[in-house]
Design a protein around this motif. Structure first.
Motif: not given
Length: 425
Positions: A150, A174, A376-381
């Motif tokens: 992640v 990642y 909060n995985t979504d904001p981090y590409e």
């Protein structure tokens, strides 16, 4: 898989007891991690995650490691420097039911990477790194694991530099938090931590005073500023070398003499490199140095002082004190190198690393960043990310509360004024 540290020490019971004593002392002075540990026990934000760590395995790091385990994670850890591990602390960590430690002091390069491979074999979903070796090893040797990761956190300047270069090349696959670059790390760990720890370990290793000596500080980033400030506070004459014109000007305006290393080499008694770059001190500079100078590194890797060139120049070399190696040149001059050119605040035989209170702040950032990656995985590409400001402030507020320090709050009118653009004369 490489055997854990427990199977490689002569008396694991004694080592475990010694390590727990060191960890207990550190815990008493780390209120930020104590607060987060209490929160984590109840919420278990890392439940089901596996954290792979490559860090300086000593007492403060152990408190962070156990905090992540309290958050529900399975943790596998090894060293990020062959000489910075405290074996007794590593054994104490290995005894924890949710922690596996492979870190051992004094390993060679092959053993160092074998231990890192052992951590990777746990298939981490979060990485916590100091210097970037774990991240790069995963990308180079185990790309099949990346889909399950992640994100990660990078502790130090050198590691962040490497990660940014990797991201610019499109090779970082990642998300990584640049923990080093957030204010709670730079303003305290880099300045006060490196400054105090580097000088105290130079002093203890050599039994020499700074007063009246010329201390040459290579690099005037946050770490260099700390070393220069603390050395001046011990009545040393400080000379700064730089390649960046703005930092050189800043050092000049702070009252330090600024010289090229070629000139500073002839003036210095004690040298401290803090650049994160290679070949900062080379044969050109060794030729100009006085007999008895002391060379030390407070950057990350052992490439800032070119020891291969020094070895080629020397007629003889010997360990003259524990952690001090003297290189004797043909003309009889001796150049003394501390901790094999590795991090002097962590790799010298008596080193204890940064002060406990300082690392509490940095490791508090590491802990909340690990929590953020899962929550909060979504904001981090994929790429390098700044630590969210609210996380940095959270850690600062916990520290202020622990110190009993209160601060003012903005009124509604003040907040409105600061948020508006139409207030003029």
């Amino acid at each position: 898989m490489t055997e854990t540290i427990t199977g490689r020490v002569e008396d694991p019971d004694a080592a475990r007891e010694s390590g727990r004593q060191k960890i207990s002392w550190a815990r008493q002075h780390m209120p930020i991690l104590a607060s987060l540990r209490e929160e984590f026990r109840g919420e278990r934000p890392l439940e089901g995650e596996t954290v792979g760590m490559a860090m300086h395995v000593e007492a403060k790091t152990a408190v962070l490691t156990e905090t992540l385990a309290e958050a529900g994670a399975e943790v596998a850890i090894t060293g990020c420097n062959p000489l910075s591990t405290h074996d007794d602390v590593s054994v104490a960590l290995d005894a924890h039911p949710s922690i596996t430690s492979y870190a051992e002091r004094g390993v060679d390069d092959d053993e160092y990477y074998e231990a890192m491979e052992a951590v990777i074999a746990h298939e981490p979903t979060i990485t916590v790194d100091d210097g970037g070796d774990l991240v790069f090893r995963i990308h180079e040797e185990h790309p099949e694991l990346i889909e399950g990761i992640v994100g990660g956190c990078e502790e130090t300047t050198t590691g962040v530099h490497r990660l940014r270069a990797m991201a610019e090349d499109g090779a970082l696959e990642y998300p990584m938090f640049a923990v080093n670059d957030t204010p709670m790390k730079r303003l305290f760990d880099n300045v006060h931590g490196t400054g105090e720890a580097a000088l105290s370990n130079i002093s203890m290793t050599t039994n020499l005073s700074f007063a009246g000596k010329t201390v040459v500080v290579a690099g005037y980033g946050y770490c260099g500023r700390g070393v220069a400030k603390k050395a001046a506070g011990q009545n040393a004459n400080v000379v700064v070398t730089e390649v960046d014109p703005r930092r050189a000007l800043e050092a000049h305006m702070e009252g330090y003499e600024v010289l090229p290393m070629a000139e500073a080499a002839a003036e210095g008694d004690i040298f401290v490199t803090t650049t994160g770059n290679r070949d900062v001190i080379t044969q050109e500079h060794f030729r100009r140095m006085d007999d008895g100078v002391v060379l030390s590194n407070a950057g990350h890797f052992d490439v800032e002082i070119n020891l291969d060139q020094l070895d080629d120049m020397a007629e003889a070399r010997e360990e003259v004190r524990d952690g001090v190696e003297a290189f004797e040149l043909p003309d009889g001059r001796r150049i003394n190198v501390l901790a094999e050119g590795r991090l002097v605040n962590l790799a010298s035989p008596i080193a204890m690393g940064h002060p406990v209170e300082v690392m509490d702040q940095s490791f508090g950032i590491q802990a909340v960043c690990a929590r953020e990656l899962v929550a909060n995985t979504d904001p981090y590409e994929a790429g390098v990310h700044d630590v969210p400001d609210e996380l940095d402030r959270e850690v600062a507020e916990v520290k202020l509360d622990a110190e009993g320090i209160e601060v003012d709050e903005l009124s509604d009118a003040q907040r409105d004024y600061m948020d508006s653009w139409d207030h003029g004369t």
